[in-house]
Each structure stands twice: as structure tokens, then as C-alpha cells.
Design an enzyme around this catalytic site. Structure first.
Site, PDB file in Angstrom:
ATOM      1  N   TYR A  76       4.996 -10.478  -6.092  1.00 24.30           N
ATOM      2  CA  TYR A  76       6.351 -10.553  -6.722  1.00 24.30           C
ATOM      3  C   TYR A  76       6.811 -11.741  -6.917  1.00 24.30           C
ATOM      4  CZ  TYR A  76       7.699  -5.760  -5.872  1.00 24.30           C
ATOM      5  OH  TYR A  76       7.418  -4.213  -5.947  1.00 24.30           O
ATOM      6  N   LYS A 127      -0.931  -3.563   5.099  1.00 26.95           N
ATOM      7  CA  LYS A 127      -2.289  -3.140   4.646  1.00 26.95           C
ATOM      8  C   LYS A 127      -3.212  -4.388   5.250  1.00 26.95           C
ATOM      9  CE  LYS A 127      -4.236  -0.312   2.797  1.00 26.95           C
ATOM     10  NZ  LYS A 127      -5.111   0.619   3.495  1.00 26.95           N
ATOM     11  N   ASP A 130      -0.207   2.740   4.785  1.00 28.40           N
ATOM     12  CA  ASP A 130      -0.647   4.069   4.409  1.00 28.40           C
ATOM     13  C   ASP A 130      -0.469   5.026   5.467  1.00 28.40           C
ATOM     14  OD1 ASP A 130      -2.915   2.724   5.797  1.00 28.40           O
ATOM     15  OD2 ASP A 130      -4.357   3.506   4.641  1.00 28.40           O
ATOM     16  N   ASP A 148       8.735  -2.314  -1.057  1.00 26.01           N
ATOM     17  CA  ASP A 148       9.436  -1.548  -2.316  1.00 26.01           C
ATOM     18  C   ASP A 148       8.887  -0.108  -2.130  1.00 26.01           C
ATOM     19  OD1 ASP A 148      10.397  -1.077  -4.636  1.00 26.01           O
ATOM     20  OD2 ASP A 148       8.968  -2.430  -5.971  1.00 26.01           O
TER      21      ASP A 148
END
Ligand code: NAP
Length: 425
Positions: A161, A231, A288, A312
């Protein structure tokens, strides 16, 4: 600070919230604070005034009064100042430390960046905080939605972002490609032909201040765990590094009896580890896996801290489990400053019809009250909202999912909450 304001007045019946210790988030809050409010665009014109009614009632019921300072942004900013984000508005929020805003429509057209992003960056609101908890009576797709009671801390200034990216076809993108392929040795990695490239910066400074905020929140709100969600197994030097720096904060900045950094929590169970009884535990999880555990083992997670993009996705998914956008509150935290705002946008097709659900904006106000230490008023708001919804008085969005409920307009629903709040006080 004392800004000069061009087209808005500072109310003379209120007092300013003062900073005692910026790093420690310590504010001195009078009983009649001046609080800037942006009603917002679209349904903001409906939910803004409705939320104000409920927040006023909760303040009054606990012996306080808010001196609202109405400021303008988005469409109302353009009408009053011919600017979407006037200096008066930014300065009012800067000076008064605590504010609330409704949704702002991002103007369509080249050259406009999101007003929300601009506000967050200008005043360095670096943590986006979303509490996600179930309110009795809200229709949810889950079997046990009441198990959800978590707060996400999403880093607000970095990651993909940050806006460091290059458009296909430009000289710049070709320069970056050449540098990555030839100088950095990734010559077999990218396909030939048009390409877009972005950079994902994650810094020690940005990570540590975010994780510190999440841990401090957990300590202050008697929560047992903070989970770092990344991640890191794939993006080792950005997300993996976030996790490492986050664990360093837990290990190095707090005593073990207060905050315990669980070693190897990604791959090992905690069964054989001696965890101090009252400590907040800090653990790492992969994003995940987290998205499924949130549904399968909902009650194990309490406070979560994560980089921007994970935050987000994950906070929206969590919000869906407890009934969706109309009721999902949020706030942006900086150092000794907060700007509360609902998660939803300006929903133009529902605007100006006195039908939108103001719950998200009301509960964002609740979060703001909690931040300034008005816990009694914050609890009263939650109880009154829950009593109203479980009693069957709801707005259109919840009414269409329930057969036993009465559909109220935005104003009538806010008035029903105020009645319940006065009964509960
Ligand atoms: P949205 O405004 O959140 O609305 C999408 C749909 O969600 C609405 O049509 C409505 O569904 C439902 N909804 C949202 N808030 C609701 C409420 N309070 N009560 C009842 N239903 C509600 O998303 P969008 O249409 O993608 O975005 C519109 C504009 O808002 C865009 O310009 C976007 O940039 C901006 N935005 C601003 C913010 C912010 O200011 N923080 C955040 C997100 C988006 P139904 O019509 O099906 O009932």
C-alpha cells in the site's frame, strides 16, 4: 498548538484533550472534550448524525458532554472549500487528538488518491484497529458466531500500500526491470513483454511500533494472546522479517511474566513450554492457515497484528462472520491520537434515504470512548445496541435476513438505541 481556522469554529463550550505522554498514549481528557466529526459522504449524511445522537446520550448518561466540532471532507469539503480535504479538517483532527469520521467517497479521476489514505498518512495513524465481536440478534452465516471476539491491528502505512509501483509501458518500469534482471541477477524470473512492478517495503520501525500497540492493547484489555499473522514462509525478507521483529518486541521490551514470546510457535505445539500464568502470549501464524482457523477455532484468537494487505483481507473475512459491513467498527490509532471510522464505505445507492445502518459508526464511537478511557460509556453503548437489535428493532439490511424483526429507518433506530441506553443507565 493553536491553529487558525478559516471556515469552521472551535466550540467555546468544550475543552481540549491534552497530551500527557505521546509515546505512552497518555491523554488528559476533560469531561467536556472538543471532538471533531466528519459526517462523511453518501450514507455518511445519514449515519453521522444518528451516531452523534447515541454518543451524546452515552456521554450524558455518564456525566459528560461532548462539544462537537463539525469539520468537512469529501463532497461536503468540496462544497464548503472547493477542496476534498481542507487544511481546517486536518488541523482540527491534529489539534484535538481524538476524532470520528464517516465514510468518504474516493473521487473518480486521475490524480485523486484516497482521502482516507491521505488523512491516515498526513497524521501518521499507523495502526488500523478493528474489533470484531458478535451482537446478539445479528444474522450470521456461522453456527456459533458468539465465539468471535477478536481485535485486528493492521499496519497502515507500509507494505504494497506504500504506493511504490510502476505502470506498464513506462521508462521507469523498464529501468526497474533492467535493474532487477541485470544488476540483481533475476534474469530468468520475469516473463518478457509488458509488465507492472510494485515494491513491498516492511521496516523495523513500522513493524515494531504496530506490534507494540497490539501488545499494549492486549495488556490493557486483559486479553491472553497476540497472534502475528504473516506469509513469512514465502515472503521471508518482508513478512518473515515482520514476524521476527514482532517477536523481538515481545521478547526484549516486556518482562516474561507480563508478555511471553512463545518460541517456534509456527511449527511446534506449546504443550511442553512453561508459560507464565498471567502473561500475554505472543505467537506467530501463517495467514492462509489463519483464514481457516478463524472459522474452525474462532475462540482461540484475541488480538492479531499483521502487515497491511493481510490485515485488509483478514479483517473483512472476520467481519463477515459476525454479520458484515453495516455493523463493523474501526479506528486508526497513532501515538496519543485516534480517528474512529466505520469499516464500510459511502454506499451511494443507499444514501440520503434514512435507511442505512448506523451501528458501525456508533460502535466506532464506542471504540473512541474506550480509547479516551470512558469505559462505562463504551459498555453502555454496546449493551444498548445489543438490546435494540436482539429486541427486534433493526435497519433494512438486518431486517431482510430476519423474519421476526421490525424494520426501522436510520433515525428511528438510533432513537430506539437512545431509549434503551437511558433505561440501562
Ligand atoms: P460500501 O460503500 O461499503 O457499500 C457496499 C454495500 O454494502 C452497500 O451497497 C450496502 O449493501 C452495504 N452497506 C455498507 N454500509 C452499510 C450500512 N451502513 N448499512 C447498510 N448497508 C451497508 O462499498 P462500495 O460501494 O464499494 O464503496 C462506495 C464508496 O465508498 C467508494 O467511493 C469507496 O472508495 C468508498 N469507501 C470508503 C471507505 C472509507 O471512507 N473508510 C471505506 C470503503 C469504501 P446493499 O446495498 O446490498 O444493502
Amino acid at each position: 498548538m493553536g491553529y487558525e481556522y478559516d471556515r469552521v469554529e472551535v466550540p467555546d463550550d468544550g475543552a481540549r484533550i491534552e497530551v500527557v505522554d505521546e509515546e505512552a498514549d497518555e491523554l488528559s481528557v476533560p469531561e467536556n472534550p472538543i471532538i471533531p466529526i466528519i459526517h462523511g459522504d453518501g450514507i455518511g449524511t445519514d449515519v453521522g448524525p444518528a451516531a452523534q445522537k447515541v454518543l451524546n446520550a452515552a456521554a450524558e448518561a455518564t456525566g459528560r458532554e461532548i462539544a462537537w466540532m463539525r469539520v468537512y471532507a469529501g463532497e461536503s469539503g468540496r462544497e464548503k472549500y472547493d477542496e476534498h480535504l481542507p487544511d481546517d479538517t486536518v488541523n482540527a483532527i491534529d489539534e484535538h487528538r481524538v476524532g470520528i469520521k464517516g465514510p468518504l467517497t474516493t473521487p473518480v479521476g486521475a490524480g485523486f488518491r484516497s482521502l482516507n489514505v491521505a488523512l491516515r498518512q498526513t497524521l501518521d495513524f499507523y495502526a488500523n484497529v478493528r474489533p470484531t465481536y458478535y451482537l446478539d440478534g445479528v444474522p450470521s452465516p456461522m453456527k456459533a458466531p458468539e465465539e468471535m471476539d477478536m481485535v485486528t491491528f493492521r499496519e497502515n502505512t507500509e507494505d504494497v500500500y506504500a504506493g511504490i509501483e510502476w505502470e506498464e509501458g513506462t521508462d521507469e518500469v523498464e529501468q526497474v526491470r533492467e535493474f532487477v534482471e541485470e544488476e540483481m541477477g533475476f534474469d530468468d524470473t520475469m516473463h518478457d513483454g509488458p509488465i507492472g512492478i510494485g515494491i513491498k517495503p516492511i521496516t523495523e520501525f513500522g513493524t515494531k511500533r504496530l506490534v507494540r500497540k497490539a501488545i499494549d492493547y492486549a495488556i490493557e484489555h486483559d486479553r491472553d494472546t497476540v497472534t502475528l499473522v504473516t506469509k513469512g514462509n514465502i515472503m521471508k525478507f518482508t513478512e518473515g522479517q515482520f514476524s521476527e521483529w514482532g517477536m523481538e518486541v515481545a521478547e526484549e521490551e516486556y518482562p516474561d511474566e507480563e508478555v511471553f514470546a512463545v518460541p517456534d510457535s509456527l511449527w511446534e505445539t506449546t504443550d511442553d513450554i512453561d508459560i507464565p500464568e498471567d502473561a500475554v502470549t505472543v505467537e506467530e501464524r501463517l495467514a492462509d492457515a489463519m483464514l481457516q482457523w478463524m472459522q474452525l477455532r474462532t475462540d482461540e484468537f484475541e488480538v492479531m497484528a499483521m502487515p497491511n494487505l493481510n490485515g485488509d483481507y483478514l479483517s473483512d473475512a472476520a467481519g463477515a462472520q459476525i454479520g458484515g459491513l453495516g455493523i463493523a467498527p474501526g479506528a486508526n490509532f497513532g501515538d496519543a491520537r485516534v480517528l474512529a471510522e466505520p469499516v464500510h464505505g459511502s454506499a451511494p445507492k443507499r444514501a440520503g434515504q434514512d435507511m442505512a445502518n448506523p451501528t458501525a459508526m456508533i460502535l466506532s464511537g464506542r471504540l473512541m470512548f474506550d480509547y479516551i478511557g470512558w469505559k462505562d460509556a463504551a459498555d453502555l453503548i454496546r449493551d444498548a445496541v445489543e438490546t435494540t437489535i436482539s429486541g427486534g428493532e433493526v435497519t433494512y439490511d438486518l431486517a431482510r435476513q430476519r423474519e421476526d424483526a421490525e424494520k426501522l429507518g436510520t433515525t428511528a433506530y438510533a432513537e430506539a438505541i437512545v431509549d434503551n441506553l437511558e433505561d440501562l443507565a
